[in-house]
Design a protein around this motif. Sequence first.
Motif, PDB file in Angstrom:
ATOM      1  N   ARG A   1      14.200   2.905  16.419  1.00  0.00           N
ATOM      2  CA  ARG A   1      13.456   2.905  15.914  1.00  0.00           C
ATOM      3  C   ARG A   1      14.470   3.726  14.615  1.00  0.00           C
ATOM      4  O   ARG A   1      15.064   4.678  14.906  1.00  0.00           O
ATOM      5  CB  ARG A   1      12.282   4.243  16.398  1.00  0.00           C
ATOM      6  CG  ARG A   1      11.533   4.158  14.428  1.00  0.00           C
ATOM      7  CD  ARG A   1      10.066   3.963  15.469  1.00  0.00           C
ATOM      8  NE  ARG A   1       9.769   5.287  13.842  1.00  0.00           N
ATOM      9  CZ  ARG A   1       8.207   3.841  12.864  1.00  0.00           C
ATOM     10  NH1 ARG A   1       8.739   2.223  13.463  1.00  0.00           N
ATOM     11  NH2 ARG A   1       7.881   4.416  12.654  1.00  0.00           N
TER      12      ARG A   1
ATOM     13  N   LEU B   1      12.711   6.113  10.053  1.00  0.00           N
ATOM     14  CA  LEU B   1      11.666   5.965  10.426  1.00  0.00           C
ATOM     15  C   LEU B   1      10.860   6.629  11.283  1.00  0.00           C
ATOM     16  O   LEU B   1       9.980   7.107  10.833  1.00  0.00           O
ATOM     17  CB  LEU B   1      11.516   4.858  10.229  1.00  0.00           C
ATOM     18  CG  LEU B   1      11.228   3.188   9.927  1.00  0.00           C
ATOM     19  CD1 LEU B   1      11.091   1.884  10.376  1.00  0.00           C
ATOM     20  CD2 LEU B   1      10.031   3.349   8.842  1.00  0.00           C
TER      21      LEU B   1
ATOM     22  N   ARG C   1      10.477   9.800   9.095  1.00  0.00           N
ATOM     23  CA  ARG C   1       8.964  10.058   8.633  1.00  0.00           C
ATOM     24  C   ARG C   1       8.026  10.083   9.283  1.00  0.00           C
ATOM     25  O   ARG C   1       7.000  10.789   9.311  1.00  0.00           O
ATOM     26  CB  ARG C   1       8.901   8.569   8.154  1.00  0.00           C
ATOM     27  CG  ARG C   1       8.054   7.685   7.402  1.00  0.00           C
ATOM     28  CD  ARG C   1       8.336   6.463   6.487  1.00  0.00           C
ATOM     29  NE  ARG C   1       6.676   5.716   5.531  1.00  0.00           N
ATOM     30  CZ  ARG C   1       6.442   6.286   4.556  1.00  0.00           C
ATOM     31  NH1 ARG C   1       7.875   7.430   3.650  1.00  0.00           N
ATOM     32  NH2 ARG C   1       5.505   6.302   3.737  1.00  0.00           N
TER      33      ARG C   1
ATOM     34  N   GLU D   1      11.064  -0.087   2.752  1.00  0.00           N
ATOM     35  CA  GLU D   1      11.761   1.245   1.945  1.00  0.00           C
ATOM     36  C   GLU D   1      11.723   1.329   0.568  1.00  0.00           C
ATOM     37  O   GLU D   1      11.635   2.552   0.328  1.00  0.00           O
ATOM     38  CB  GLU D   1      12.971   0.869   2.144  1.00  0.00           C
ATOM     39  CG  GLU D   1      14.860   2.066   2.477  1.00  0.00           C
ATOM     40  CD  GLU D   1      15.930   1.271   2.411  1.00  0.00           C
ATOM     41  OE1 GLU D   1      15.652   0.486   2.898  1.00  0.00           O
ATOM     42  OE2 GLU D   1      16.011   1.794   2.417  1.00  0.00           O
TER      43      GLU D   1
ATOM     44  N   HIS E   1       8.110   3.351   0.082  1.00  0.00           N
ATOM     45  CA  HIS E   1       8.770   4.938   1.015  1.00  0.00           C
ATOM     46  C   HIS E   1       9.464   5.734  -0.312  1.00  0.00           C
ATOM     47  O   HIS E   1       8.876   6.448  -0.698  1.00  0.00           O
ATOM     48  CB  HIS E   1       9.185   4.684   2.152  1.00  0.00           C
ATOM     49  CG  HIS E   1       9.007   3.363   3.027  1.00  0.00           C
ATOM     50  ND1 HIS E   1       9.295   3.735   4.970  1.00  0.00           N
ATOM     51  CD2 HIS E   1       7.401   3.313   3.242  1.00  0.00           C
ATOM     52  CE1 HIS E   1       8.627   3.186   5.040  1.00  0.00           C
ATOM     53  NE2 HIS E   1       7.542   2.962   4.396  1.00  0.00           N
TER      54      HIS E   1
ATOM     55  N   ASN F   1       8.980  -1.126  13.637  1.00  0.00           N
ATOM     56  CA  ASN F   1      10.346  -0.672  13.183  1.00  0.00           C
ATOM     57  C   ASN F   1      11.198  -1.259  11.961  1.00  0.00           C
ATOM     58  O   ASN F   1      12.266  -0.836  11.825  1.00  0.00           O
ATOM     59  CB  ASN F   1      11.604  -0.823  13.815  1.00  0.00           C
ATOM     60  CG  ASN F   1      11.232  -0.140  14.845  1.00  0.00           C
ATOM     61  OD1 ASN F   1      10.509   1.427  15.259  1.00  0.00           O
ATOM     62  ND2 ASN F   1      11.797  -0.379  16.878  1.00  0.00           N
TER      63      ASN F   1
ATOM     64  N   GLY G   1       9.283  -1.102   9.249  1.00  0.00           N
ATOM     65  CA  GLY G   1       8.626  -0.565   8.533  1.00  0.00           C
ATOM     66  C   GLY G   1       6.963  -0.215   7.625  1.00  0.00           C
ATOM     67  O   GLY G   1       6.810   0.915   6.582  1.00  0.00           O
TER      68      GLY G   1
ATOM     69  N   ASP H   1       3.662   0.973   8.225  1.00  0.00           N
ATOM     70  CA  ASP H   1       3.382   2.136   8.482  1.00  0.00           C
ATOM     71  C   ASP H   1       1.690   2.168   8.957  1.00  0.00           C
ATOM     72  O   ASP H   1       1.306   2.842   9.919  1.00  0.00           O
ATOM     73  CB  ASP H   1       2.573   3.246   7.071  1.00  0.00           C
ATOM     74  CG  ASP H   1       4.180   3.467   6.958  1.00  0.00           C
ATOM     75  OD1 ASP H   1       5.720   4.372   6.851  1.00  0.00           O
ATOM     76  OD2 ASP H   1       4.721   2.743   5.168  1.00  0.00           O
TER      77      ASP H   1
END
Length: 618
Positions: free
Chosen positions: A55, A59, A62, A150, A153, A263, A265, A267
Amino acid sequence: MTSSHPSRATDLRARLERHWPTAEALLRRLYGDAPALGDWLAGVRDTVSQAALDRPAALAERDARRLVEPDWFQRPDQLGYCFYVDRFAGTLPGVQRRLGYLADLGVTYLHPLPLLAMQPGDNDGGFAVADYRSVEPRLGRTEDLAALAEAAHAAGMSLCLDVVCNHTARDHAWARAARSGDPHYRAYYHVLDSADAVATYEATLGQVFPKTAPGNFTPEPSLARDGGQAWVWTTFYPYQWDLNYANPAVFQEMLEVLLHLANQGVDIFRLDSTPFLWKAPGTSCRGLPQTHWVVRAWRALLAIAAPGVLLKGEAIVDPDDVVSFFGRDEASGLPAANECHLAYNNGMMTALWLAQATGDADPAHALLDRLAGRPRQAAWITYVRCHDDIIWDALATLIPHEALHRVSAFYAGALPGSYALGAAFQADGGGAPSTNGMAASLVGLRPGGRPGEPDTDAALARLLQLYQVTLALDGLPVLYMGDEVALTNAPLSSLPAGEGRWLHRPDMDWDRAAGRDDDATAAGAFHTALRRLIKARAGLPALHGAEPAQPLAGLPAGVLGFRRTGSRPLLCLANLTGQTVTISLPAASGRDAVAEGPIDPAALPLGPWQARWIEVSA
Ligand code: GLC
């Protein structure tokens, strides 16, 4: 941080200790009869462990933040936005360029509809996936997905992605291998070899697209053996082949897809068509216990590899069944937060549209009671419209048949006095046709309508009311693309034959959006009012999603109302009629939380189609 970082390995050990026993117990229950089960389980454990070690550091950080604020998705400053990538912004880089527009609206959760490689031609808007590991070339390069995550985020947004886990495209490599005679991949699907077997299953199955794709099986001669016949299970369109989750290899494949995308990103995973995953003869094959075990096992395994990631169930089922998708405690059978973190509140969405058409708030009030059993750590997705049709039969256990037919006719504009500009769609076995159309069209907004015209004002008030009520329900509200500027239906000439849902999948109208601050236009007037609600909501502690909304008793007919509890309790009240109604509230004092002024609780006026948020003190 690298994979050899000692704290990464320690964290992983702790998470394995905590979640692996749950996963293992579920997998043993599901696949206890599989040959070499022990080796297979060891393989699953290795797969999640490796994904945890792989990972990306950003992340993992996060995840760590999410674990210390596990209610992040219930907070009142959360707002979702759902859209087709091509219709909204052409491509994934195009979406990135529009993040500022979304941030300005208050969006914190991005849900682009399916964007993975899809089969060419008909693909159900991308819900027929040809490759789960690459992005549809029309929409961008595969690297653009991680780049979007990305950028989202960085803009304070989470990214939700559809995982079409119930079926693959007929064109997917697994299906192609099956068609070319590979028995390993043939066993990934449900293949029946006799018309009798098909008829036996059909006897207890419903139909999703009775008009455009009748039946649940499709003849597929390429899968036949020894000169016989073959049918493949296709709950949706003939080119969407249902996966066979009784085969552990299928479970493992989809787990790897989830881990891979996590992985990148992602969510939140929207588990498409969640109830259909497991099949058993003599049942409706919707929401079987094994389906829940599959989802719970994915949850436990993701909690090891990507602990900040959420699962969202797309379970458009009876209100009494939907709560089960949040999970159950194995021992007591009581609701527990061990399955989906999020699930669509399809029932309330449908009941609100029904309430506006009929002036009857009772079904919505009854549903609030029935849905209150949700685990407090889980949340509804609340919404006014989405990319699918409004299915009136979702209320069949609450509303008589004829009434559902009437409401369907109302939204198709086929009843005297109806203002709606929608269209009827499908109907299963005498059930009520569902409804297509953009929210703005369903409330009667005509293209070109301007504020000041009575019909336009009434339509805009109805649209605002739907959003005001939805934003006050317990849950994470998700706006459907274009609703923020009261975008109306796609032009009829643009619709593909036979698939009416494209009526509410228009291109984003960026000229309309450019005028969003001009209150002399319908788009501007609506956008200004909606933004004000979104801003107010973010600061109202009662609108945190943990505690359920409680229906208010004793309201006059034609008024919908519920209470949200918290340090500053709030009432949401909505007048479902075109006349002003004055109500009296059992409160000593109150304050309009949007207009930010005191109100007289003994005589509170609600204008035509108006909704109000009133903070009260006892
Ligand atoms: C879900 C989607 C819908 C699609 C179906 C089949 O219900 O929301 O649009 O047609 O799954 O994948």
